[in-house]
Structures are given as structure tokens and as C-alpha cells.
Write an enzyme that holds these catalytic residues in place. Structure first.
Site, PDB file in Angstrom:
ATOM      1  N   TYR A  61      -2.230  -1.312  10.275  1.00 12.08           N
ATOM      2  CA  TYR A  61      -2.155  -1.505   8.825  1.00 12.08           C
ATOM      3  C   TYR A  61      -0.812  -1.024   8.277  1.00 12.08           C
ATOM      4  O   TYR A  61      -0.138  -1.732   7.530  1.00 12.08           O
ATOM      5  CB  TYR A  61      -3.309  -0.754   8.175  1.00 12.08           C
ATOM      6  N   SER A  88       0.858  -1.180   0.000  1.00  9.62           N
ATOM      7  CA  SER A  88       0.000   0.000   0.000  1.00  9.62           C
ATOM      8  C   SER A  88       0.895   1.231   0.000  1.00  9.62           C
ATOM      9  O   SER A  88       2.091   1.138   0.322  1.00  9.62           O
ATOM     10  CB  SER A  88      -0.866  -0.014   1.264  1.00  9.62           C
TER      11      SER A  88
END
Length: 278
Positions: free
Chosen positions: A170, A157
Site C-alpha cells: 500500500y 494517503s
């Protein structure tokens, strides 16, 4: 150019919906057969809806509609034995393994690190990072045994390259995936196995498009929706878009696993509408 992965077999985690389904369909369009896996159930403590068996069935149907073979199963990427069984069965049925897309992920957000629920932290790290390691552990021996080289792509990401507040679980897991990617690239180069990572910005999938995310982007509204989130999301990009589509990530992955990228390894590739230099 058609048939860019003709005759190859790709193992894809998180394949029931979203990016995973898009990758399966895109590679099938270019000639690959697919081994697909997804958890297909709601994990305790995860506040956003997760994939279902029906989602995985739809991926199977879309791949078969393209005339390609697919072996699909439900499995948790935190369970090595389950993953290994899926890969072993898929290779037995399809005859080989060339491509691994480590795509399964958990994006559930929380609070600031010092206020974050421990279960949510562990689940996020276990799925995003430990699950990536276990996927590689289950799949790599088959690529090496094939003796033809291969390609692995990890879905990280932009949060694997820079920090965002209130999603420390995350961000930490996705940063760890970059270290895993680079280590695999070094270790597997002698087998002509290339390893790279992709780093999407916001993607128009169920992982983004849900009430929890809408409220995170627009805490000032009682019942925000995607139209309310879009202007805030767009502010994170240089290009005038609030998010990208799953196929945009699939196209980048297709390039990385094709012979067009035969000398590209160890690279973290953003697909981010300019987010990284915003």
C-alpha cells in the site's frame, strides 16, 4: 457558497461507496454531474469485503436525489479499454469533462515486505498506481479537447508521504501516486489543467472498518471491534480523533477542484488530524 462546480462534469473512480460516494454526492450538491465507476466485485486474494453493484446503485440514487445527472458503470481500473468506454460514454451523454477524481484504491494489508504474498503486492500496485495512470490516460484527452482547463485530484494517503510497517504494498503504491501527480501537473499545466493529491489519515469507511483492520490494530484481542481500535488509532494523530469522515476528504477535494484553488497545482494535501507531524 453554493454552486462551486455548477455545470461541470466529474469522473470518479471507486464511486460505489466510502470516499468515492461521498465525493460524488458532495460535488453533486455543488452543481456537478457525475460519471461514476467501480469494480463492484470481490477480487481474488483481497481479504476485506469490496464494493457491490448495490453499492453503486445507491450512489446513483443519492446523486439523482440531488437533481443531478449521473452515468455509472462497473469497470476495473486495471482495464484501460473498460475505463475508456465508461469515460467516452459519460462525456457523450453529459457533454463535457472538467474534473477527474482518481479515488479507487486497495488497502489490503499483508506481512513484512520479505514475507508479502506476490499476488497481494501486484494487485495493490496495479489498482492503486497503474489504475491511477490508466484513469488519467482515459480521461485527460477529454479535458484537453474541451479547451476549458480542468482539475485532477489523486487520492493517496498519509502512507504516500511516510512509511508504515506491514503495509509495504500500500505504502509503495501510494508514494508512487505522488510522483504521478507531480508529473501530470507539469505535463498538463499548459492546458490549464491542475493536478493535486489528497492524503487522508484513517477514514471512517468500509476500507477501514472491517475485521482485518481491527485485528491489525489490536492483535492482543480475540474479537476486536471499532471501539477497541479507536484509542490506538487516535494515538497516530495530534487532534483528539481516531479517524476522520469521508466528507472531510470530499470538502478538501471540492476546494481543490473549484475556482477558489485556481492557481494551486502539484500539491500533496494532507487531511490527517496532524498525523504527519506527530
Amino acid at each position: 457558497m453554493a454552486g462551486r462546480v455548477e455545470g461541470k462534469v466529474a469522473f470518479i473512480t471507486g464511486a460505489a461507496r466510502g470516499q468515492g460516494r461521498s465525493h460524488a454526492v458532495r460535488l453533486a450538491e455543488e452543481g456537478a454531474d457525475i460519471i461514476a465507476v467501480d469494480v463492484c466485485r470481490q477480487l481474488d486474494g483481497v481479504p476485506i469485503p469490496m464494493s457491490t453493484p448495490e453499492d453503486l446503485d445507491e450512489t446513483v440514487a443519492q446523486v439523482k436525489a440531488l437533481g443531478r445527472r449521473i452515468v455509472a458503470a462497473q469497470a476495473d481500473v486495471r482495464d484501460f479499454e473498460a475505463l475508456k468506454a465508461v469515460v467516452d460514454d459519460g462525456v457523450t451523454q453529459l457533454g463535457r469533462l472538467d474534473i477527474v477524481l482518481i479515488n479507487a484504491g486497495l488497502a489490503a494489508s499483508g506481512n513484512a515486505i520479505h514475507q508479502l504474498d506476490e499476488t497481494l503486492w501486484r494487485d495493490s500496485i496495479d489498482v492503486n498506481l497503474t489504475g491511477a495512470y490508466l484513469t488519467a490516460k482515459a480521461a485527460v484527452p477529454h479535458i484537453i479537447e474541451g479547451g476549458r482547463g480542468g482539475s485532477i485530484v489523486l487520492t493517496s494517503s498519509v502512507g504516500g508521504l511516510k512509511a508504515h510497517p506491514f503495509v509495504g504494498n500500500y505504502v509503495s503504491g501510494k508514494h508512487g501516486m505522488v510522483g504521478l501527480m507531480r508529473t501530470l501537473a507539469v505535463e498538463l499545466a499548459e492546458h490549464s489543467i491542475r493536478v493535486n493529491s489528497v492524503h487522508p489519515t484513517q477514514v471512517n469507511t468500509p476500507m477501514l472498518m472491517n475485521d482485518l483492520t481491527y485485528r491489525m490494530f489490536r492483535p492482543d484481542l480475540e474479537n476486536p471491534g471499532p471501539d477497541d481500535m479507536a484509542p490506538i488509532s487516535q494515538m497516530m494523530h495530534l487532534l483528539p480523533v481516531p479517524w476522520v469522515e469521508a466528507v472531510d476528504i470530499s470538502n478538501a477535494i471540492l476546494f481543490l477542484v473549484s475556482d477558489e484553488a485556481r492557481y494551486i497545482t502539484g500539491v500533496p494535501l494532507p487531511i490527517d488530524a496532524g498525523s504527519m507531524i506527530k
